[in-house]
Design a protein around this motif. Sequence first.
Motif, PDB file in Angstrom:
ATOM      1  N   PHE A  11       0.828  -1.207   0.000  1.00 28.41           N
ATOM      2  CA  PHE A  11       0.000   0.000   0.000  1.00 28.41           C
ATOM      3  C   PHE A  11       0.864   1.259   0.000  1.00 28.41           C
ATOM      4  N   MET A  12       1.846   1.298   0.892  1.00 27.94           N
ATOM      5  CA  MET A  12       2.680   2.493   1.013  1.00 27.94           C
ATOM      6  C   MET A  12       3.534   2.717  -0.236  1.00 27.94           C
ATOM      7  N   PRO A  58      -1.214 -15.299  -0.454  1.00 30.45           N
ATOM      8  CA  PRO A  58      -1.335 -15.293   1.014  1.00 30.45           C
ATOM      9  C   PRO A  58      -0.726 -14.048   1.659  1.00 30.45           C
ATOM     10  N   VAL A  59      -1.202 -12.884   1.231  1.00 30.77           N
ATOM     11  CA  VAL A  59      -0.707 -11.618   1.768  1.00 30.77           C
ATOM     12  C   VAL A  59      -1.338 -11.343   3.130  1.00 30.77           C
ATOM     13  N   THR A  60      -0.788 -10.388   3.854  1.00 31.49           N
ATOM     14  CA  THR A  60      -1.418  -9.983   5.106  1.00 31.49           C
ATOM     15  C   THR A  60      -2.760  -9.326   4.786  1.00 31.49           C
ATOM     16  N   LEU A  61      -3.753  -9.606   5.611  1.00 33.65           N
ATOM     17  CA  LEU A  61      -5.086  -9.025   5.453  1.00 33.65           C
ATOM     18  C   LEU A  61      -5.220  -7.934   6.502  1.00 33.65           C
ATOM     19  N   ASP A  62      -5.213  -6.690   6.062  1.00 34.39           N
ATOM     20  CA  ASP A  62      -5.083  -5.556   6.979  1.00 34.39           C
ATOM     21  C   ASP A  62      -6.328  -4.676   6.980  1.00 34.39           C
ATOM     22  N   TYR A  63      -6.688  -4.222   8.179  1.00 33.06           N
ATOM     23  CA  TYR A  63      -7.889  -3.408   8.366  1.00 33.06           C
ATOM     24  C   TYR A  63      -7.587  -2.232   9.286  1.00 33.06           C
ATOM     25  N   LEU A  64      -8.258  -1.115   9.042  1.00 31.83           N
ATOM     26  CA  LEU A  64      -8.199  -0.002   9.975  1.00 31.83           C
ATOM     27  C   LEU A  64      -9.054  -0.334  11.196  1.00 31.83           C
ATOM     28  N   GLN A 107     -13.588 -18.514  -5.472  1.00 31.18           N
ATOM     29  CA  GLN A 107     -14.381 -17.408  -4.946  1.00 31.18           C
ATOM     30  C   GLN A 107     -13.901 -17.030  -3.553  1.00 31.18           C
ATOM     31  N   CYS A 108     -14.093 -15.758  -3.196  1.00 31.26           N
ATOM     32  CA  CYS A 108     -13.637 -15.253  -1.903  1.00 31.26           C
ATOM     33  C   CYS A 108     -14.682 -15.544  -0.831  1.00 31.26           C
ATOM     34  N   ASN A 109     -14.265 -16.205   0.239  1.00 36.41           N
ATOM     35  CA  ASN A 109     -15.187 -16.546   1.323  1.00 36.41           C
ATOM     36  C   ASN A 109     -15.459 -15.379   2.266  1.00 36.41           C
ATOM     37  N   ILE A 110     -14.699 -14.287   2.137  1.00 34.15           N
ATOM     38  CA  ILE A 110     -14.942 -13.103   2.975  1.00 34.15           C
ATOM     39  C   ILE A 110     -15.172 -11.881   2.080  1.00 34.15           C
ATOM     40  N   TYR A 111     -15.787 -12.099   0.942  1.00 34.83           N
ATOM     41  CA  TYR A 111     -15.881 -11.057  -0.083  1.00 34.83           C
ATOM     42  C   TYR A 111     -16.461  -9.751   0.456  1.00 34.83           C
ATOM     43  N   SER A 112     -17.527  -9.819   1.242  1.00 39.62           N
ATOM     44  CA  SER A 112     -18.188  -8.595   1.710  1.00 39.62           C
ATOM     45  C   SER A 112     -17.345  -7.829   2.724  1.00 39.62           C
ATOM     46  N   THR A 113     -16.418  -8.510   3.389  1.00 42.66           N
ATOM     47  CA  THR A 113     -15.561  -7.852   4.382  1.00 42.66           C
ATOM     48  C   THR A 113     -14.080  -7.953   4.010  1.00 42.66           C
ATOM     49  N   ARG A 114     -13.794  -8.188   2.746  1.00 44.01           N
ATOM     50  CA  ARG A 114     -12.394  -8.284   2.324  1.00 44.01           C
ATOM     51  C   ARG A 114     -11.705  -6.938   2.534  1.00 44.01           C
ATOM     52  N   LEU A 116      -9.125  -3.592   2.122  1.00 44.13           N
ATOM     53  CA  LEU A 116      -8.995  -2.617   1.039  1.00 44.13           C
ATOM     54  C   LEU A 116      -8.054  -3.092  -0.057  1.00 44.13           C
ATOM     55  N   LEU A 117      -6.915  -3.672   0.321  1.00 47.09           N
ATOM     56  CA  LEU A 117      -5.941  -4.043  -0.705  1.00 47.09           C
ATOM     57  C   LEU A 117      -6.501  -5.086  -1.666  1.00 47.09           C
ATOM     58  N   CYS A 118      -7.421  -5.920  -1.202  1.00 47.61           N
ATOM     59  CA  CYS A 118      -8.084  -6.867  -2.097  1.00 47.61           C
ATOM     60  C   CYS A 118      -9.052  -6.134  -3.024  1.00 47.61           C
ATOM     61  N   ARG A 119      -9.727  -5.139  -2.498  1.00 48.73           N
ATOM     62  CA  ARG A 119     -10.665  -4.361  -3.310  1.00 48.73           C
ATOM     63  C   ARG A 119      -9.939  -3.555  -4.381  1.00 48.73           C
ATOM     64  N   LEU A 120      -8.697  -3.186  -4.088  1.00 48.28           N
ATOM     65  CA  LEU A 120      -7.926  -2.371  -5.019  1.00 48.28           C
ATOM     66  C   LEU A 120      -7.224  -3.186  -6.093  1.00 48.28           C
ATOM     67  N   ALA A 121      -7.389  -4.499  -6.066  1.00 45.92           N
ATOM     68  CA  ALA A 121      -6.651  -5.366  -6.991  1.00 45.92           C
ATOM     69  C   ALA A 121      -6.718  -4.909  -8.447  1.00 45.92           C
ATOM     70  N   PRO A 122      -7.888  -4.463  -8.967  1.00 50.16           N
ATOM     71  CA  PRO A 122      -7.911  -4.054 -10.378  1.00 50.16           C
ATOM     72  C   PRO A 122      -7.364  -2.665 -10.644  1.00 50.16           C
ATOM     73  N   LEU A 123      -7.087  -1.894  -9.583  1.00 51.80           N
ATOM     74  CA  LEU A 123      -6.607  -0.526  -9.770  1.00 51.80           C
ATOM     75  C   LEU A 123      -5.090  -0.562  -9.890  1.00 51.80           C
ATOM     76  N   VAL A 124      -4.577  -0.338 -11.071  1.00 49.85           N
ATOM     77  CA  VAL A 124      -3.162  -0.572 -11.347  1.00 49.85           C
ATOM     78  C   VAL A 124      -2.443   0.751 -11.591  1.00 49.85           C
ATOM     79  N   GLY A 125      -1.316   0.960 -10.907  1.00 53.45           N
ATOM     80  CA  GLY A 125      -0.471   2.116 -11.174  1.00 53.45           C
ATOM     81  C   GLY A 125       0.736   1.678 -11.983  1.00 53.45           C
ATOM     82  N   ARG A 126       0.913   2.256 -13.178  1.00 47.33           N
ATOM     83  CA  ARG A 126       2.032   1.881 -14.037  1.00 47.33           C
ATOM     84  C   ARG A 126       2.958   3.072 -14.250  1.00 47.33           C
ATOM     85  N   ILE A 127       4.209   2.806 -14.522  1.00 46.81           N
ATOM     86  CA  ILE A 127       5.178   3.840 -14.844  1.00 46.81           C
ATOM     87  C   ILE A 127       5.352   3.881 -16.358  1.00 46.81           C
TER      88      ILE A 127
END
Length: 224
Positions: A11-12, A58-64, A107-114, A116-127
Motif C-alpha cells: 500500500f505504502m 497469502p498476503v497480510t489481510l489488513d484493516y483499519l 471465490q472469496c469466502n470473505i468477499y463482503s468484508t475483504r 482494502l488491498l483486495c478491493r484495489l486489486a484491479p486498480l493498477v499504477g504503471r510507470i
Amino acid sequence: MYGNLDSIVRFMGGYAALFTSKDFDFEGRKFSPTPLIISPLLLRTCSCPLFCGACCKPVTLDYLPTETYPQEAQPRGIVVNEIKKIVYSVIQNEKQLFCKNLSTTGQCNIYSTRPLLCRLAPLVGRITKTDIKTVSVTKAGRLRLAITGERKLPCIISEISEANVMHINALLSHLQQWMCYFEIDSKIPRIQELLTYLYDDKKLYKLYIDNEMNYTRTFYGTRK
C-alpha cells in the motif's frame, strides 16, 4: 517483517506513493509526489472468472480500527512520518500458494468484508516511459498461476458505464480514508472531481495532473 506478502508495504510503496501530494517517510524511504496521467481505463472494472484466484496470494489481510475485521486479526503498529498507527492484521502462511479465504472454485469466502488491498486489486499504477505515473484499470501484465494450475490473463474487463464510474468513485473514497488515517496528503479528492472529464458520449480523454493539482485534457480515443 512479512516481505513481499505485507500488504501495508504494498500500500505504502504503491498506492500511497502514487497518490500522495506531499513527501512522506515509511520504513526509511522517502516518497515524493509526481505528476499523474489519469487514463479513461480507470473507469473500467474487472471481474474474476471461476477457478481463477490468480491475484489472491497469502498476503497480510489488513484493516483499519474503524473497519470490520476478523476476530483472529491482531493489532500491529505502522509508523509513517514518525507517527505510529495501529492496523489489525491477519498473517497468513507464506508457504501457501493462495489466500486461505479462497474457495476451491476460486471465490472469496470473505468477499463482503475483504480488506482494502483486495478491493484495489484491479486498480493498477504503471510507470510510463517518461516516468509519469499512469492510473488505470487493465489486465494483468503477466501470466499468473490460477488454482487450476494454469497460467493465464484471468481478468474480465468491463466497458465504461455510469455504474462503473460510481464504483470507482466509491473505491477511491475508501482509499482516501486510508490516506487520511495515515495522515498522508492526497491527490484523490482532485481526481474524484475530474472523473467525468475522462469521457463524454462519443470520446475518451486522458488527464494530466501536475503537483499543483492543475490539469490538462487530451483526446484518448472514441467510445465503443
